[in-house]
Motif scaffolding. Sequence first.
Motif, PDB file in Angstrom:
ATOM      1  N   ARG A   1       8.943   0.226   5.848  1.00 46.73           N
ATOM      2  CA  ARG A   1       9.451   0.283   7.224  1.00 46.73           C
ATOM      3  C   ARG A   1       8.982   1.553   7.921  1.00 46.73           C
ATOM      4  N   ASN A   2       8.852   1.449   9.239  1.00 50.40           N
ATOM      5  CA  ASN A   2       8.439   2.609  10.028  1.00 50.40           C
ATOM      6  C   ASN A   2       9.644   3.507  10.326  1.00 50.40           C
TER       7      ASN A   2
ATOM      8  N   ASP B   1      11.205   4.308  12.988  1.00 47.53           N
ATOM      9  CA  ASP B   1      12.222   3.790  13.906  1.00 47.53           C
ATOM     10  C   ASP B   1      13.146   2.766  13.253  1.00 47.53           C
ATOM     11  N   ASN B   2      12.827   2.350  12.041  1.00 44.87           N
ATOM     12  CA  ASN B   2      13.591   1.306  11.350  1.00 44.87           C
ATOM     13  C   ASN B   2      13.989   1.723   9.934  1.00 44.87           C
ATOM     14  N   GLY B   3      14.365   2.980   9.791  1.00 44.11           N
ATOM     15  CA  GLY B   3      14.873   3.460   8.505  1.00 44.11           C
ATOM     16  C   GLY B   3      13.814   3.863   7.508  1.00 44.11           C
TER      17      GLY B   3
ATOM     18  N   GLY C   1      11.157  -6.862  16.363  1.00 44.48           N
ATOM     19  CA  GLY C   1      11.669  -5.504  16.300  1.00 44.48           C
ATOM     20  C   GLY C   1      10.664  -4.495  15.774  1.00 44.48           C
ATOM     21  N   SER C   2       9.471  -4.949  15.418  1.00 45.09           N
ATOM     22  CA  SER C   2       8.399  -4.084  14.906  1.00 45.09           C
ATOM     23  C   SER C   2       8.880  -3.119  13.819  1.00 45.09           C
ATOM     24  N   PRO C   3       9.433  -3.645  12.723  1.00 42.84           N
ATOM     25  CA  PRO C   3      10.008  -2.762  11.712  1.00 42.84           C
ATOM     26  C   PRO C   3       9.018  -2.181  10.705  1.00 42.84           C
TER      27      PRO C   3
END
Length: 158
Positions: free
Chosen positions: A12-13, A15-17, A49-51
């Motif tokens: 995950r990036n 912005d997503n943890g 959500g582009s996670p």
Amino acid sequence: MGATAYSIHAGRNADNGGCSLGTMLDNVARVRDTLDIPVAVEGLYPAKGSPFLMATWGEYEAVLRDGKTPLAIDLSHINILTRRLGSHDDLVAELLTYPLTLEVHISGNDGRADSHALCNGQEFWWPLMEHVNPNAVIFDEGTRSTPEREKRTTTHIA
């Protein structure tokens, strides 16, 4: 365990943890140094959500151009990336040819989800397989049913 290599999803990036692409690559290098074997990173694909990390052509290309990190190329993931962001066959061929591509995963899908379907020979990437690093392991991730499961899921029309 006697493994000669290991592969791991990009994750995950930030912005997503998760973390940044650079931090992920540093983490992969630390795992490599700890295990003392090559560790390949498997790129992902765009999702709601582009996670994910390695979910754009630019991120795949950044890892390729860095030239330090082994790759596991999942062509099912690449098919989703292609459907959502457009084709880049030259980059896909380069990823497959890359001397540090250790694995190539194949399975079919319609470009919408990572369904692990059986390949049907119509996959856009099929002709690009001629470019695969000859030292890479190629394996099929297509899901197969047992005969018993087929009996339960097949509708018989009288």
